[in-house]
Write an enzyme that holds these catalytic residues in place. Structure first.
Site, PDB file in Angstrom:
ATOM      1  CE1 TYR A   1      13.290  31.830  -2.570  1.00 49.56           C
ATOM      2  CE2 TYR A   1      13.244  29.444  -2.264  1.00 49.56           C
ATOM      3  CZ  TYR A   1      13.066  30.457  -2.925  1.00 49.56           C
ATOM      4  OH  TYR A   1      12.456  30.387  -4.292  1.00 49.56           O
TER       5      TYR A   1
ATOM      6  CE  LYS B   1      -0.447   0.572   5.075  1.00 54.32           C
ATOM      7  NZ  LYS B   1      -1.476   0.725   6.018  1.00 54.32           N
TER       8      LYS B   1
END
Length: 389
Positions: free
Chosen positions: A281, A48
């Site tokens: 940044y 999954k």
């Protein structure tokens, strides 16, 4: 997601980053689990969530090649990806099916084993021709999906009254991975056995019984029943440090897991900055010495947690290189001042081993205050997966 076989691995030269999946390590993990299984119990590989980030399509092929005879997933969509690869292999669908009447075209598959909690879901699914196999979920203490207590009696009665055939019965342990003392899991096992006995009283005598995931398979051989569901440890990762310690306390100190995934990239640019330069940044990082900075084309879009900004490492030429500044959407900056040979094109290891050094999913989880499950499942499906060795 691109699924690249080993014969095409030279194409990785064109990728911003790539995942390598070790066929040999997967085989070793499967052999280790098979060696501890109780007689008459079989192993289901849980693929999954994009095979816990490893790639559902390449993992399906590898598991089938390794002799896996049953695969577990969460959703219909995942089941269909596997069905496109193998038309017959039984697929256990563990997530709750919503509006099954609208998916009759794909759910009419006798080799789909569908876990359900609500009788109305079972009624709809059993009307399909051919009908999928139905596995009743029992809530023994997870408090999530499943029937329990008087609700279980009502569910079994309703199923029996309308003639619904069951193929299996299952539960899920709530806290095996989190503790060294396992009274709660033993209580859940007892409740599950009581539910099995109750189901027999309604005439359901030949059900496939399954309860164990990775940790409980290692720790509770008496709960292997007919089938175990191996997820995180199929990929060579321990469910938790508590699981490993608990296994040691049982006297089994030789059980080994081998991580099957490595995540790699390359340096795409080198810059030299004097002391007191700001990087990235927000100007959150300032160099304290003349710094050689390597740019790696991997960022938080690809699944690298932003909390690793100035708080993590990657491997370059067998040495750890510190992440400096904020991780960007598609780029990360490394301090490679101490790695003279680092240059454009040098391979960077994000998860995996390079020489004597390694960075594991657990290392990243510790740095970001999460679990290895989340680290792995966050890796973008867009990154090619390449089968090696």
């Amino acid at each position: 997601m691109q699924d690249i076989n080993s014969g095409s691995s030279s194409m990785k030269d064109t990728y911003s980053s790539w995942i390598e999946i070790s066929k040999r390590s997967l085989s070793n993990n499967l052999d280790n689990f098979r060696s501890i299984l109780r007689p008459n119990s079989t192993l289901t590989a849980i693929l999954k969530s994009n095979a816990y980030g490893h790639g559902i399509e390449p993992m399906t092929r590898l598991c089938i090649e390794a002799g896996i005879s049953r695969i577990g997933v969460n959703s219909i969509e995942e089941a269909l990806l596997i069905r496109n690869i193998d038309s017959k292999i039984p697929i256990l669908i563990m997530g709750e099916i919503q509006n099954p009447e609208k998916r009759k075209d794909v759910l009419s598959d006798p080799n789909f084993w569908i876990v359900f909690s609500r009788p109305e879901t079972a009624r709809i699914l059993s009307s399909f021709l051919p009908a999928p196999k139905l596995h009743l979920k029992i809530d023994t203490g997870m408090g999530r999906l499943g029937s329990h207590g008087e609700t279980l009696k009502q569910t079994l009665s309703e199923l029996k009254n309308v003639g619904i055939t069951l193929g299996g019965i299952c539960t899920h342990f709530a806290s095996t991975e989190d503790v060294l003392e396992h009274k709660y899991s033993l209580m859940q096992t007892q409740k599950f056995e009581e539910a099995i006995f109750l189901a027999k009283s309604f005439g359901y005598n030949h059900l496939i019984r399954h309860a164990c995931a990775s940790a409980s398979t290692m720790l509770f051989p008496n709960a292997h029943f007919d089938m175990v569901r191996i997820g995180i440890s199929l990929y060579g990762l321990w469910p938790s440090i508590q699981t490993r310690l608990s296994l040691n306390l049982t006297g089994n100190k030789n059980f080994q897991l081998n991580p099957i995934l490595s995540w790699k990239s390359r340096i795409v640019h080198i810059q030299y900055h004097p002391a007191d330069s700001y990087i990235g940044y927000g100007s959150t990082f300032q160099t304290s010495y003349p710094t050689k900075v390597a740019i790696v084309p991997v960022g938080y879009y690809e699944g690298l947690d932003r909390k690793l900004s100035s708080n993590g490492d990657m491997l370059v030429l067998g040495k750890k290189a510190r992440i400096i500044g904020r991780i960007c959407m598609n780029m990360t900056m490394l301090d490679v001042t101490h790695i003279p040979g680092a240059e454009v094109g040098s391979i960077v290891t994000i998860i995996g081993q390079d020489g004597e050094e390694s960075i594991t999913a657990d290392d990243l989880a510790d740095r970001t205050h999460t679990i290895n499950y989340e680290v792995m499942t966050r890796i973008s499906e867009s990154i090619p997966r390449i089968v090696v060795d």
